[in-house]
Design a protein around this motif. Structure first.
Motif, PDB file in Angstrom:
ATOM      1  N   ASP A   1      21.494  -3.296 -80.794  1.00 53.11           N
ATOM      2  CA  ASP A   1      20.253  -2.519 -80.749  1.00 53.11           C
ATOM      3  C   ASP A   1      19.352  -2.897 -79.582  1.00 53.11           C
ATOM      4  N   TYR A   2      19.763  -3.848 -78.762  1.00 52.53           N
ATOM      5  CA  TYR A   2      18.909  -4.326 -77.669  1.00 52.53           C
ATOM      6  C   TYR A   2      18.700  -3.242 -76.616  1.00 52.53           C
ATOM      7  N   ARG A   3      17.449  -3.167 -76.126  1.00 50.27           N
ATOM      8  CA  ARG A   3      17.113  -2.310 -74.994  1.00 50.27           C
ATOM      9  C   ARG A   3      16.240  -3.074 -74.014  1.00 50.27           C
ATOM     10  N   ALA A   4      16.464  -2.834 -72.740  1.00 45.22           N
ATOM     11  CA  ALA A   4      15.627  -3.421 -71.701  1.00 45.22           C
ATOM     12  C   ALA A   4      14.975  -2.295 -70.917  1.00 45.22           C
ATOM     13  N   LEU A   5      13.658  -2.289 -70.890  1.00 43.74           N
ATOM     14  CA  LEU A   5      12.941  -1.355 -70.030  1.00 43.74           C
ATOM     15  C   LEU A   5      12.566  -2.106 -68.765  1.00 43.74           C
ATOM     16  N   LEU A   6      13.115  -1.670 -67.651  1.00 44.24           N
ATOM     17  CA  LEU A   6      12.835  -2.290 -66.353  1.00 44.24           C
ATOM     18  C   LEU A   6      11.874  -1.402 -65.585  1.00 44.24           C
ATOM     19  N   MET A   7      10.777  -1.988 -65.159  1.00 42.96           N
ATOM     20  CA  MET A   7       9.773  -1.254 -64.392  1.00 42.96           C
ATOM     21  C   MET A   7       9.538  -1.933 -63.050  1.00 42.96           C
ATOM     22  N   ILE A   8       9.515  -1.140 -62.006  1.00 44.99           N
ATOM     23  CA  ILE A   8       9.141  -1.650 -60.690  1.00 44.99           C
ATOM     24  C   ILE A   8       7.771  -1.084 -60.329  1.00 44.99           C
ATOM     25  N   ALA A   9       6.889  -1.947 -59.873  1.00 46.73           N
ATOM     26  CA  ALA A   9       5.559  -1.547 -59.419  1.00 46.73           C
ATOM     27  C   ALA A   9       5.365  -2.045 -57.995  1.00 46.73           C
ATOM     28  N   GLU A  10       4.855  -1.174 -57.130  1.00 41.66           N
ATOM     29  CA  GLU A  10       4.652  -1.518 -55.723  1.00 41.66           C
ATOM     30  C   GLU A  10       3.221  -1.199 -55.297  1.00 41.66           C
ATOM     31  N   ASN A  11       2.819  -1.803 -54.190  1.00 41.19           N
ATOM     32  CA  ASN A  11       1.485  -1.595 -53.592  1.00 41.19           C
ATOM     33  C   ASN A  11       0.359  -2.099 -54.497  1.00 41.19           C
ATOM     34  N   ILE A  12       0.635  -3.166 -55.235  1.00 42.62           N
ATOM     35  CA  ILE A  12      -0.385  -3.738 -56.117  1.00 42.62           C
ATOM     36  C   ILE A  12      -1.354  -4.570 -55.281  1.00 42.62           C
ATOM     37  N   PRO A  13      -2.650  -4.353 -55.409  1.00 38.22           N
ATOM     38  CA  PRO A  13      -3.595  -5.187 -54.661  1.00 38.22           C
ATOM     39  C   PRO A  13      -3.572  -6.628 -55.159  1.00 38.22           C
ATOM     40  N   THR A  14      -3.653  -7.561 -54.241  1.00 34.56           N
ATOM     41  CA  THR A  14      -3.591  -8.971 -54.610  1.00 34.56           C
ATOM     42  C   THR A  14      -4.916  -9.431 -55.225  1.00 34.56           C
ATOM     43  N   GLY A  15      -4.837 -10.523 -55.976  1.00 32.91           N
ATOM     44  CA  GLY A  15      -6.067 -11.073 -56.532  1.00 32.91           C
ATOM     45  C   GLY A  15      -5.834 -12.001 -57.694  1.00 32.91           C
ATOM     46  N   PRO A  16      -6.790 -12.903 -57.930  1.00 39.75           N
ATOM     47  CA  PRO A  16      -6.700 -13.842 -59.054  1.00 39.75           C
ATOM     48  C   PRO A  16      -7.178 -13.185 -60.350  1.00 39.75           C
ATOM     49  N   SER A  17      -7.182 -13.951 -61.421  1.00 40.92           N
ATOM     50  CA  SER A  17      -7.751 -13.467 -62.680  1.00 40.92           C
ATOM     51  C   SER A  17      -9.185 -12.994 -62.439  1.00 40.92           C
ATOM     52  N   ASP A  18      -9.566 -11.915 -63.106  1.00 41.67           N
ATOM     53  CA  ASP A  18     -10.915 -11.396 -62.926  1.00 41.67           C
ATOM     54  C   ASP A  18     -11.455 -10.892 -64.263  1.00 41.67           C
TER      55      ASP A  18
ATOM     56  N   LYS B   1      -2.229   0.901 -62.069  1.00 47.64           N
ATOM     57  CA  LYS B   1      -2.760   1.995 -61.246  1.00 47.64           C
ATOM     58  C   LYS B   1      -4.282   2.002 -61.246  1.00 47.64           C
ATOM     59  N   GLY B   2      -4.871   1.405 -62.284  1.00 51.24           N
ATOM     60  CA  GLY B   2      -6.320   1.272 -62.301  1.00 51.24           C
ATOM     61  C   GLY B   2      -6.836   0.306 -61.250  1.00 51.24           C
ATOM     62  N   LEU B   3      -5.944  -0.553 -60.732  1.00 51.22           N
ATOM     63  CA  LEU B   3      -6.326  -1.491 -59.677  1.00 51.22           C
ATOM     64  C   LEU B   3      -6.405  -0.805 -58.321  1.00 51.22           C
ATOM     65  N   SER B   4      -5.577   0.243 -58.142  1.00 53.52           N
ATOM     66  CA  SER B   4      -5.534   0.961 -56.866  1.00 53.52           C
ATOM     67  C   SER B   4      -4.759   2.264 -57.045  1.00 53.52           C
ATOM     68  N   GLY B   5      -5.229   3.299 -56.376  1.00 56.92           N
ATOM     69  CA  GLY B   5      -4.526   4.571 -56.399  1.00 56.92           C
ATOM     70  C   GLY B   5      -3.220   4.542 -55.634  1.00 56.92           C
ATOM     71  N   ASP B   6      -2.993   3.490 -54.868  1.00 61.24           N
ATOM     72  CA  ASP B   6      -1.760   3.373 -54.095  1.00 61.24           C
ATOM     73  C   ASP B   6      -0.594   2.803 -54.908  1.00 61.24           C
ATOM     74  N   VAL B   7      -0.875   2.282 -56.093  1.00 61.79           N
ATOM     75  CA  VAL B   7       0.183   1.668 -56.900  1.00 61.79           C
ATOM     76  C   VAL B   7       1.172   2.742 -57.350  1.00 61.79           C
ATOM     77  N   LYS B   8       2.457   2.442 -57.188  1.00 67.68           N
ATOM     78  CA  LYS B   8       3.521   3.335 -57.629  1.00 67.68           C
ATOM     79  C   LYS B   8       4.395   2.581 -58.636  1.00 67.68           C
ATOM     80  N   THR B   9       4.799   3.284 -59.686  1.00 71.15           N
ATOM     81  CA  THR B   9       5.657   2.659 -60.698  1.00 71.15           C
ATOM     82  C   THR B   9       6.848   3.570 -61.023  1.00 71.15           C
ATOM     83  N   LEU B  10       7.924   2.929 -61.421  1.00 72.15           N
ATOM     84  CA  LEU B  10       9.126   3.649 -61.835  1.00 72.15           C
ATOM     85  C   LEU B  10       9.842   2.777 -62.857  1.00 72.15           C
TER      86      LEU B  10
END
Length: 237
Positions: free
Chosen positions: A20-37, A220-229
């Protein structure tokens, strides 16, 4: 993004252990850098409140939360003692209920909060430190895991039969979702990330996708440039 996801694979031996195992793999790109906020801390606070509410309303211990219970049974299935090697979901849920979730960096804070809220183990790997596509196999006992102990570099060997996530260099996470390696760990500077969401019954695909969608929305709330798949890998595909 497509190339990495399309090349990812899971050994049939994993599905022999848990069909029954499933793995959801997500790639996210163009994430703005930064520490905990403040925003990532707010998500963690919400996750902590959610767990305390569940404990109060359900009247059962954390070890009997349905998805945590399923992972504990699965750990027994490959010879691990869940009391000593807790899956990441149980470890985080306990911290949320007791001393509070750690503040590590913004990305890790975000996915830890969503992991606890949706009761899904989630791991994050820095794709700029990654080599090749992810794959999940059961160890033969010869694989090396490079980590740190008390601040000192240390090399451990995987235990025969334990599930290990790997890239072309070596192990990135031991025992499915127990301990991630420092080589590909996220930092304040990570901008390209592979997220791995692990699911067993009774957690359904609908809840798994909800967790992924909330993670994507937070990024995506961090930046409009973030893309995910993302894609889901299951037995038979």
């Amino acid at each position: 993004m497509d190339t990495i996801l399309n090349s990812a694979h899971i050994s049939p031996s994993i599905f022999s252990l848990r069909p029954d195992y499933r793995a959801l793999l997500m790639i996210a790109e163009n994430i703005p850098t930064g520490p905990s906020d403040e925003s990532s801390s707010r998500l963690l606070n919400e996750a902590e409140s959610h767990i305390k509410s569940l404990l109060s309303s359900q009247g059962i211990p954390i070890t009997e939360f349905p998805h945590i219970f399923a992972w504990r049974e699965t750990y027994k299935g490959f010879g691990a003692k869940p009391q000593k090697t807790r899956n990441s979901l149980e470890a985080l849920t306990r911290r949320a209920a007791e001393g509070g979730l750690p503040r590590i960096n913004r990305l890790t804070d975000i996915y830890n909060a969503i992991s606890v809220k949706h009761q899904v183990p989630i791991g994050g790997e820095d794709l700029d430190k990654y080599d090749g596509a992810p794959f999940l196999v059961r160890a033969n006992g010869e694989e090396e895991f490079r980590t740190f102990s008390a601040g000192e570099a240390k090399i451990e060997s995987a235990v025969p039969g334990e599930p290990i996530w790997c890239d072309d260099v070596g192990i990135t996470c031991r025992r499915w979702n127990w301990r991630q390696g420092p080589r590909t760990a996220l930092s304040d500077e990570s901008t390209r990330v592979l997220f791995i969401l692990d699911a067993l019954e009774p957690l359904g695909d609908d809840e798994l996708v909800r967790a992924a969608d909330e993670l994507a929305d937070a990024l995506k709330g961090l930046s409009g440039d973030v893309k995910t798949l993302y894609q889901i890998i299951r037995a038979g595909n």
